[in-house]
Design an enzyme around this catalytic site. Structure first.
Site, short mmCIF file in Angstrom:
data_model
loop_
_atom_site.label_atom_id
_atom_site.label_comp_id
_atom_site.label_asym_id
_atom_site.label_seq_id
_atom_site.Cartn_x
_atom_site.Cartn_y
_atom_site.Cartn_z
N ALA A 20 0.23 -3.85 13.31
CA ALA A 20 0.46 -2.41 13.17
C ALA A 20 1.14 -1.70 14.32
CB ALA A 20 -1.00 -1.86 12.87
N GLY A 38 0.11 -1.87 9.20
CA GLY A 38 0.36 -0.37 8.81
C GLY A 38 1.43 0.24 10.04
N ASN A 53 0.67 -1.21 -0.09
CA ASN A 53 -0.02 0.02 0.10
C ASN A 53 1.14 1.26 0.09
OD1 ASN A 53 -2.45 1.68 0.35
ND2 ASN A 53 -3.37 -0.29 1.05
N LYS A 85 7.20 -8.43 19.48
CA LYS A 85 7.45 -10.04 20.02
C LYS A 85 6.23 -10.75 19.72
CE LYS A 85 5.57 -8.62 24.37
NZ LYS A 85 5.63 -8.44 25.77
N HIS A 138 23.95 3.50 11.86
CA HIS A 138 24.83 4.21 11.99
C HIS A 138 25.86 3.86 13.19
CE1 HIS A 138 23.70 6.53 8.58
NE2 HIS A 138 22.65 6.39 9.03
#
Length: 195
Positions: free
Chosen positions: A159, A141, A84, A179, A114
């Site tokens: 989500a 999402g 999506n 988890k 980093h």
């Protein structure tokens, strides 16, 4: 050894100031700018642009606009892939996505990280770890997948999750950090089979 070769081997490399990598990112951004401007109904043109950018695709796939990535050539998507809107893949390392994977809006997949020390980070150094997503995975999402993660076949990521470690096959996993909540059982598979 080039900075690109270092990245491919999982070593610290100069991502920000290496001419070759900067040019490759600009090339990808130019293609993505065009892709994200194409009229949504022009599916053949959209698919052609992505096939020219991504390292490997299945025959059938759809990535809704907008879509963003760093290089493109490090991304492999399987058959019947769907994403999506607002998929972001920072592909300093390989991102391998299996068949029948569904991705909800606003998902980010990061291979890059980093150094924690300011001196090296300010030099533009980073590392990249591959991400692998198995077949038949659903990513909800707003999920963020961090460098080096593998998500096992048939799993669902809830989500808003931040996936910072491997997730086994056949489970529902969610949270920050993500988890395992439960195994996806045969009963669960049948639950939505009836209308």
């Amino acid at each position: 050894m080039t900075e690109k070769e270092k990245a491919a081997q999982g070593l610290i490399y100069d991502a920000n100031y290496d001419k070759e990598l900067v040019e490759e990112r600009i090339r990808a951004k130019d293609i993505l700018w065009e892709y994200n401007q194409v009229q949504p109904s022009k599916l053949k043109k959209r698919k052609k642009l992505l096939k020219g950018l991504l390292g490997k695709t299945g025959k059938e796939f759809l990535i809704e606009q907008p879509f963003y990535c760093d290089y493109g050539y490090n991304i492999e998507i399987g058959e019947n892939f769907y994403s999506n809107h607002n998929l972001v893949i920072l592909d300093g390392a390989r991102v391998i996505i299996g068949d029948n994977v569904f991705v909800a809006p606003n998902v980010s997949i990061y291979t890059a990280g980093h150094p924690l020390d300011v001196e090296r980070r300010n030099k533009g150094w980073e590392y990249a770890r591959p991400v692998t997503i198995g077949n038949h995975v659903w990513i909800g999402g707003g999920v963020t997948i961090l460098p080096g993660v593998t998500i096992g076949e048939g799993s669902t990521i809830g989500a808003g999750s931040v996936v910072n470690k491997d997730i086994p096959a056949g489970v529902l996993a969610a949270g920050n950090p993500c988890k395992v909540i439960k195994e996806i059982t045969e009963e669960e598979k049948l639950r939505y089979g009836k209308k």
